[in-house]
Design a protein around this motif. Structure first.
Motif, PDB file in Angstrom:
ATOM      1  N   ILE A 335      25.175  54.616  33.137  1.00  0.00           N
ATOM      2  CA  ILE A 335      24.324  54.509  34.612  1.00  0.00           C
ATOM      3  C   ILE A 335      23.366  54.005  34.622  1.00  0.00           C
ATOM      4  CG2 ILE A 335      25.523  55.494  37.123  1.00  0.00           C
ATOM      5  CD1 ILE A 335      27.184  56.696  35.615  1.00  0.00           C
ATOM      6  N   VAL A 336      22.780  54.343  34.024  1.00  0.00           N
ATOM      7  CA  VAL A 336      21.273  54.091  34.196  1.00  0.00           C
ATOM      8  C   VAL A 336      21.290  52.591  34.116  1.00  0.00           C
ATOM      9  CG1 VAL A 336      18.724  55.120  33.940  1.00  0.00           C
ATOM     10  CG2 VAL A 336      20.809  56.542  34.551  1.00  0.00           C
ATOM     11  N   GLN A 337      21.473  52.147  32.415  1.00  0.00           N
ATOM     12  CA  GLN A 337      20.806  51.491  31.981  1.00  0.00           C
ATOM     13  C   GLN A 337      22.118  50.407  32.829  1.00  0.00           C
ATOM     14  OE1 GLN A 337      23.844  50.360  28.455  1.00  0.00           O
ATOM     15  NE2 GLN A 337      21.772  49.892  27.381  1.00  0.00           N
ATOM     16  N   GLU A 338      22.701  50.525  33.108  1.00  0.00           N
ATOM     17  CA  GLU A 338      23.888  49.254  34.172  1.00  0.00           C
ATOM     18  C   GLU A 338      22.579  48.923  35.501  1.00  0.00           C
ATOM     19  OE1 GLU A 338      25.776  46.023  34.825  1.00  0.00           O
ATOM     20  OE2 GLU A 338      25.647  47.504  32.884  1.00  0.00           O
ATOM     21  N   ALA A 339      22.034  49.658  35.798  1.00  0.00           N
ATOM     22  CA  ALA A 339      21.811  50.213  37.330  1.00  0.00           C
ATOM     23  C   ALA A 339      20.584  49.008  36.667  1.00  0.00           C
ATOM     24  CB  ALA A 339      21.085  50.953  37.967  1.00  0.00           C
ATOM     25  N   LEU A 340      19.386  49.729  35.948  1.00  0.00           N
ATOM     26  CA  LEU A 340      18.195  49.093  35.038  1.00  0.00           C
ATOM     27  C   LEU A 340      18.632  47.253  35.107  1.00  0.00           C
ATOM     28  CD1 LEU A 340      16.399  51.603  33.133  1.00  0.00           C
ATOM     29  CD2 LEU A 340      16.562  51.153  35.639  1.00  0.00           C
ATOM     30  N   SER A 341      19.484  46.839  34.616  1.00  0.00           N
ATOM     31  CA  SER A 341      19.903  46.053  34.107  1.00  0.00           C
ATOM     32  C   SER A 341      19.776  44.709  35.868  1.00  0.00           C
ATOM     33  CB  SER A 341      20.934  45.902  33.567  1.00  0.00           C
ATOM     34  OG  SER A 341      20.916  46.139  32.182  1.00  0.00           O
ATOM     35  N   ASN A 342      20.695  45.487  36.621  1.00  0.00           N
ATOM     36  CA  ASN A 342      20.761  45.087  38.222  1.00  0.00           C
ATOM     37  C   ASN A 342      19.776  44.526  38.583  1.00  0.00           C
ATOM     38  OD1 ASN A 342      23.520  44.771  37.666  1.00  0.00           O
ATOM     39  ND2 ASN A 342      24.195  46.703  38.781  1.00  0.00           N
ATOM     40  N   ALA A 343      18.843  45.413  38.734  1.00  0.00           N
ATOM     41  CA  ALA A 343      17.350  44.978  38.654  1.00  0.00           C
ATOM     42  C   ALA A 343      16.310  44.604  38.295  1.00  0.00           C
ATOM     43  CB  ALA A 343      16.519  46.371  38.701  1.00  0.00           C
ATOM     44  N   ILE A 344      16.742  44.127  37.322  1.00  0.00           N
ATOM     45  CA  ILE A 344      16.134  42.951  36.422  1.00  0.00           C
ATOM     46  C   ILE A 344      16.634  42.076  36.955  1.00  0.00           C
ATOM     47  CG2 ILE A 344      15.595  42.475  34.056  1.00  0.00           C
ATOM     48  CD1 ILE A 344      15.658  45.158  33.119  1.00  0.00           C
ATOM     49  N   ARG A 345      17.891  41.660  36.747  1.00  0.00           N
ATOM     50  CA  ARG A 345      18.767  40.078  37.764  1.00  0.00           C
ATOM     51  C   ARG A 345      18.122  39.847  38.514  1.00  0.00           C
ATOM     52  NH1 ARG A 345      23.250  42.453  33.641  1.00  0.00           N
ATOM     53  NH2 ARG A 345      24.336  42.603  36.294  1.00  0.00           N
ATOM     54  N   HIS A 346      18.357  40.889  39.869  1.00  0.00           N
ATOM     55  CA  HIS A 346      18.424  40.712  40.901  1.00  0.00           C
ATOM     56  C   HIS A 346      16.722  41.507  41.445  1.00  0.00           C
ATOM     57  CE1 HIS A 346      22.605  39.964  40.345  1.00  0.00           C
ATOM     58  NE2 HIS A 346      22.359  40.861  40.092  1.00  0.00           N
ATOM     59  N   ALA A 347      15.944  42.173  41.102  1.00  0.00           N
ATOM     60  CA  ALA A 347      14.695  42.087  42.308  1.00  0.00           C
ATOM     61  C   ALA A 347      13.965  42.681  40.651  1.00  0.00           C
ATOM     62  CB  ALA A 347      15.352  43.953  42.609  1.00  0.00           C
ATOM     63  N   PRO A 348      13.561  40.960  40.239  1.00  0.00           N
ATOM     64  CA  PRO A 348      12.260  40.528  39.932  1.00  0.00           C
ATOM     65  C   PRO A 348      11.208  41.435  40.397  1.00  0.00           C
ATOM     66  CG  PRO A 348      13.358  38.940  40.485  1.00  0.00           C
ATOM     67  CD  PRO A 348      14.122  39.664  40.767  1.00  0.00           C
ATOM     68  N   GLY A 349      10.571  42.292  39.440  1.00  0.00           N
ATOM     69  CA  GLY A 349       8.748  42.815  40.442  1.00  0.00           C
ATOM     70  C   GLY A 349       8.933  44.344  41.382  1.00  0.00           C
ATOM     71  N   ALA A 350      10.178  44.518  41.204  1.00  0.00           N
ATOM     72  CA  ALA A 350      10.923  45.557  42.176  1.00  0.00           C
ATOM     73  C   ALA A 350      10.231  47.199  41.584  1.00  0.00           C
ATOM     74  CB  ALA A 350      12.259  45.651  42.257  1.00  0.00           C
TER      75      ALA A 350
END
Length: 432
Positions: A335-350
């Motif tokens: 779950i942590v891994q998938e949430a971080l992957s979504n952040a990389i794709r949809h929230a660059p620089g966050a």
């Protein structure tokens, strides 16, 4: 000799299908608005144009063609109405305009003015407009057939034209008809190609989503197999070693422990047989496939990889760590891994904050990211990351909440029990 009748019958059947139908071929995609949805708006200027052409045609038929006011008004009215009807029923409208032109040309016996023949100026505009709408709504074969019949009907009228002071306009009308048909057919071909492209894109997107979902479920099945196989192997080994840990074990104890080991080995064998095909189709190497499954202790390695991708990650742990089942550990890590992957794709620089909270009943995993500092690039993913999180959480009997934060970021919170729920037992088995 037998081929000619069959070919003639086939051509006649195709001609009948093209010219004796009232329903046009569908053009727009049912999920995508097309020009057909704009017909009510397009009908207004078309009605105005039809009204002006009706006035012009009435004057030509009544006075230049000397057909009388009533007859001229009737022919002009039929043509103008057919021009509007052609948006909805192009083939019947074309028949009406063609017959009106033929009747008017055949009714002309003499004229004192240089009258256009066999198409009047207004009739030429009506016929070209109807041919354009026909080509826009029906197949190319039908459009060409309609164009040929329209041109031939005018040439037939010229062959038996009366000797009067009119001038023939077939050399102008036929190129105009060809141009109108070509433009309509080109627009229709473009619309059909776009519709097929949209359908193909939808099929591709559905196939990609289905493939992504299957891959996610297969991955969960493989991980579940690893967890179950581990426990069954431990049970088998413990059942085998247990008799040696007891001094003078009874035969009943040895028999029961042997039965436990036998059942564990049999269950493990059946589980591997069921998922053997799934593992054999895994493109990963054997070393990677049989590597130990990740746990929350490996989050620092995951954070290091994410920070290398340009994401700022902080971690906060609260509560006293407690032993978790392998399935809970693995699901929390994924779950942590998938949430971080979504952040990389949809929230660059966050900036991402990962909070791990241990409770007596389980563990809480909370991942929150701030709004992106730059636009996110187009992502080819099918969007099944959240679905995979929900499936993992539901499998363990936990809860998952996802949604935007007030500042424009995103939050994922998962509550996982320390031990997954036990499988329901049959009440009859507990009855002595």
């Amino acid at each position: 000799m037998t081929k000619w009748p069959k070919g003639i019958r086939a051509a006649a059947r195709a001609l009948r299908e093209d010219l004796w139908t009232a329903a046009p071929a569908p053009l727009s995609h049912p999920r995508r608005p097309g020009w057909l949805e704009w017909r009510p708006a397009l009908a207004v200027p078309l009605v105005l144009a039809a009204g002006m052409l009706m006035i012009l045609n009435t004057n030509d038929y009544a006075f230049d063609y000397q057909l009388g006011t009533d007859f001229g008004l009737l022919l002009a009215g039929v043509q103008s109405v057919a021009l509007v009807v052609a948006m909805y029923r192009p083939i019947p409208a074309w028949w009406a305009t063609t017959l009106v032109t033929f009747v008017a040309a055949r009714s002309l016996t003499d004229s004192r003015f240089p009258t256009p023949f066999p198409w009047t100026a207004g009739g030429l505009g009506v016929q070209a407009g109807v041919l354009f709408l026909v080509a826009l709504r029906v197949r190319l074969r039908a459009s060409v057939t309609v164009l040929v019949i329209s041109s031939l009907s005018g040439l037939v009228c010229l062959m038996r034209a009366p000797q009067t002071s009119y001038y023939q306009n077939a050399d102008v009308a036929i190129p105009v008809f060809v141009a109108a048909t070509a433009i309509g057919a080109a627009l229709r071909g473009r619309a059909v190609a776009r519709t097929r492209l949209v359908e193909q894109e939808e099929l591709t997107a559905e196939e990609r989503a289905r493939r992504t979902l299957l891959e996610e479920r297969n991955r969960i099945a493989r991980e579940l197999h690893d967890v179950v196989a581990h426990h069954m192997s431990v049970i088998s080994i413990q059942a085998q070693v247990a008799p040696h840990l007891v001094e003078n074990p009874s035969e009943e104890l040895k028999e029961n422990l042997a039965g436990i080991r036998e059942n564990a080995v049999e269950a493990l064998t059946e589980l591997r047989q069921v998922l053997g095909v799934l593992r054999s189709e895994d493109p990963l190497s054997g070393t990677v496939r049989h590597a130990p499954q990740p746990t929350l202790d490996r989050l620092d390695d995951l954070f290091g990889n994410v920070r290398g991708a340009g994401l700022t990650v902080t971690r906060r742990t609260s509560g006293e760590p407690l032993p978790l089942s392998p399935g809970v550990e693995l699901s929390a890590f994924r779950i942590v891994q998938e949430a971080l992957s979504n952040a990389i794709r949809h929230a660059p620089g966050a900036e991402v904050r990962v909070e791990i909270g241990y409770r007596p009943a389980g563990v809480t995993v909370r991942i929150t990211n701030t709004p992106p500092d730059r636009p996110a690039p187009a992502s080819p993913g099918a969007g099944h990351g959240l679905l995979g999180m929900r499936e993992r959480t539901a499998m363990l009997g936990g809860e998952l909440a996802t949604g935007p934060t007030p500042d424009g970021g995103w939050e994922v919170t998962a509550l996982l029990p320390a031990q997954p729920p036990a499988a329901p037992t049959d009440p009859a088995e507990d009855t002595p």
